[in-house]
Design an enzyme around this catalytic site. Structure first.
Site, PDB file in Angstrom:
ATOM      1  N   LEU A  17       0.823  -1.203   0.000  1.00  0.00           N
ATOM      2  CA  LEU A  17       0.000   0.000   0.000  1.00  0.00           C
ATOM      3  C   LEU A  17       0.859   1.256   0.000  1.00  0.00           C
ATOM      4  O   LEU A  17       0.542   2.238  -0.674  1.00  0.00           O
ATOM      5  CB  LEU A  17      -0.938  -0.006   1.209  1.00  0.00           C
ATOM      6  CG  LEU A  17      -1.773   1.259   1.419  1.00  0.00           C
ATOM      7  CD1 LEU A  17      -2.665   1.549   0.220  1.00  0.00           C
ATOM      8  CD2 LEU A  17      -2.603   1.147   2.702  1.00  0.00           C
ATOM      9  N   ASP A  68      12.703   2.996  10.701  1.00  0.00           N
ATOM     10  CA  ASP A  68      12.413   1.730  11.379  1.00  0.00           C
ATOM     11  C   ASP A  68      11.595   2.059  12.620  1.00  0.00           C
ATOM     12  O   ASP A  68      12.115   2.635  13.574  1.00  0.00           O
ATOM     13  CB  ASP A  68      13.715   1.027  11.758  1.00  0.00           C
ATOM     14  CG  ASP A  68      13.487  -0.328  12.430  1.00  0.00           C
ATOM     15  OD1 ASP A  68      12.325  -0.641  12.799  1.00  0.00           O
ATOM     16  OD2 ASP A  68      14.472  -1.067  12.610  1.00  0.00           O
ATOM     17  N   ASN A  96       1.861   5.031   7.195  1.00  0.00           N
ATOM     18  CA  ASN A  96       1.370   3.816   6.555  1.00  0.00           C
ATOM     19  C   ASN A  96       2.026   2.548   7.102  1.00  0.00           C
ATOM     20  O   ASN A  96       1.381   1.504   7.177  1.00  0.00           O
ATOM     21  CB  ASN A  96       1.625   3.901   5.048  1.00  0.00           C
ATOM     22  CG  ASN A  96       1.533   2.548   4.378  1.00  0.00           C
ATOM     23  OD1 ASN A  96       0.460   1.988   4.199  1.00  0.00           O
ATOM     24  ND2 ASN A  96       2.691   1.987   4.031  1.00  0.00           N
ATOM     25  N   SER A 155      -7.451   0.011   9.957  1.00  0.00           N
ATOM     26  CA  SER A 155      -8.015  -1.189   9.327  1.00  0.00           C
ATOM     27  C   SER A 155      -9.508  -1.262   9.599  1.00  0.00           C
ATOM     28  O   SER A 155      -9.966  -0.910  10.696  1.00  0.00           O
ATOM     29  CB  SER A 155      -7.335  -2.443   9.884  1.00  0.00           C
ATOM     30  OG  SER A 155      -8.024  -3.610   9.498  1.00  0.00           O
ATOM     31  N   TYR A 199      -3.486  -7.661  15.916  1.00  0.00           N
ATOM     32  CA  TYR A 199      -3.537  -6.633  14.870  1.00  0.00           C
ATOM     33  C   TYR A 199      -4.804  -5.798  14.985  1.00  0.00           C
ATOM     34  O   TYR A 199      -4.754  -4.562  14.936  1.00  0.00           O
ATOM     35  CB  TYR A 199      -3.466  -7.311  13.500  1.00  0.00           C
ATOM     36  CG  TYR A 199      -3.530  -6.341  12.338  1.00  0.00           C
ATOM     37  CD1 TYR A 199      -2.424  -5.563  12.006  1.00  0.00           C
ATOM     38  CD2 TYR A 199      -4.685  -6.217  11.563  1.00  0.00           C
ATOM     39  CE1 TYR A 199      -2.477  -4.680  10.934  1.00  0.00           C
ATOM     40  CE2 TYR A 199      -4.750  -5.336  10.492  1.00  0.00           C
ATOM     41  CZ  TYR A 199      -3.635  -4.568  10.186  1.00  0.00           C
ATOM     42  OH  TYR A 199      -3.689  -3.688   9.134  1.00  0.00           O
ATOM     43  N   LYS A 203      -4.867  -1.701  15.868  1.00  0.00           N
ATOM     44  CA  LYS A 203      -5.442  -0.691  14.993  1.00  0.00           C
ATOM     45  C   LYS A 203      -6.590   0.056  15.673  1.00  0.00           C
ATOM     46  O   LYS A 203      -6.801   1.248  15.406  1.00  0.00           O
ATOM     47  CB  LYS A 203      -5.915  -1.332  13.685  1.00  0.00           C
ATOM     48  CG  LYS A 203      -4.768  -1.790  12.783  1.00  0.00           C
ATOM     49  CD  LYS A 203      -3.895  -0.629  12.322  1.00  0.00           C
ATOM     50  CE  LYS A 203      -2.903  -1.055  11.255  1.00  0.00           C
ATOM     51  NZ  LYS A 203      -2.056   0.056  10.771  1.00  0.00           N
ATOM     52  N   THR A 234      -2.205  -7.223  -0.307  1.00  0.00           N
ATOM     53  CA  THR A 234      -0.817  -6.866  -0.013  1.00  0.00           C
ATOM     54  C   THR A 234      -0.161  -8.025   0.737  1.00  0.00           C
ATOM     55  O   THR A 234      -0.795  -9.032   1.025  1.00  0.00           O
ATOM     56  CB  THR A 234      -0.745  -5.596   0.850  1.00  0.00           C
ATOM     57  OG1 THR A 234      -1.227  -5.892   2.175  1.00  0.00           O
ATOM     58  CG2 THR A 234      -1.563  -4.470   0.243  1.00  0.00           C
TER      59      THR A 234
END
Length: 283
Positions: A17, A68, A96, A155, A199, A203, A234
């Site tokens: 993305l 990083d 991103n 997300s 995850y 988010k 992705t």
């Protein structure tokens, strides 16, 4: 060297993305100084070479900087590099870069604690450290009088309201699995199980972090959003692009164009919200 072009940093900009966001900006007739944030500089330079070859007439400029999110030293050095190269200012920060590590725990490559900590460190902690470091540069944005912009890529799986939806595409991750332990996870995520709990939680935390940045920077004229780019094919999640496409995932360019629209002001009426291609999302 100072520039009249708007200066935009896209983290994770060399692949997936992130690369599509950079491409969407680079292919317009609006001139930008686009900074490709990447963990490995050589990969960023390779991505830049590919874009220059594919779009030779772009009025924009491209450069790479090492970013990083797990290293404060890297983030401090990145911001200092941008300060020195671009006259001490930044007009837009597109956060991103992220990562999903639930599958690493399932495969035994990380402990459960390591996977959760890595997920939050990458998606929330590191992102907020970078944003904090970048604020002084954003406050110096020329912005053509309309201020700097911060985008956090979230997300659709983090939407709390939608966790109650058990029909349609969301049934893959919202339905409850059969009784018993351990919970198996199907290849297409159907039937529930422990799919992406770290995850999704991270988010959701990022959404709250966005709301805090919106509150804190409102009187400075800095516009802040979360963008939910949709179900995209992705490398995130380790499922494989082809497999995700078979599950209905869209090309990442769809998300890239959406985030370009936010950067270019088309979602200014919805500042401080989570926006997506289908409109403002509920919480």
């Amino acid at each position: 060297m100072a520039s009249d072009k708007k200066i935009i940093l896209v983290t994770g900009g060399n692949t997936g993305l992130g690369l599509e966001i950079v491409k969407a900006l680079y292919e317009t007739d609006v001139p930008y100084e686009i900074i490709v944030g990447c963990r490995t500089l050589s990969k960023g330079e390779d991505a830049i070479a590919t874009l220059r070859k594919a779009i030779p007439q772009s009025p924009s400029s491209l450069s790479a900087v090492q970013v990083d999110l797990s290293s404060d030293a890297s983030l401090e050095a990145a911001v200092e590099t941008i300060r020195a190269r671009h006259g001490g200012r930044l007009d837009a920060l597109v956060n991103n870069a992220g990562g999903a590590f639930d599958q690493e725990a399932r495969a035994g490559r990380m402990s459960l604690r390591e996977a959760w900590n890595a997920t939050w460190d990458t998606n929330v902690s590191g992102t907020n450290v970078l944003t904090t470091l970048a604020v002084p540069l954003l406050l110096r944005s020329s912005g053509d009088g309309d201020g700097a912009r911060i985008v956090f890529v979230t997300s659709g799986t983090a939407n709390l309201t939608d966790t109650e939806v058990t029909a349609g595409p969301l049934a893959r991750i919202n339905s409850s699995p059969a009784a018993g332990w351990p919970k198996e996870v199907a290849a297409d995520w159907r039937g529930g199980g422990m799919v992406f709990p770290a995850y999704r939680s991270a988010k959701t935390g990022l959404n709250m972090a966005m709301r805090e940045w919106h509150r804190v920077l409102r009187n400075d004229g800095v516009k802040v959003w979360c963008v939910s780019p949709g179900f995209l094919a992705t490398g995130l999640g380790g499922m494989g692009v082809d497999h995700l496409k078979k599950m209905g995932a869209q090309d990442p360019s769809v998300g890239g164009r959406l985030i370009r629209d936010v950067v270019q002001g088309k979602w200014d009426a919805d500042v401080g919200r989570v926006v997506s291609s289908i409109g403002v999302r509920s919480w």
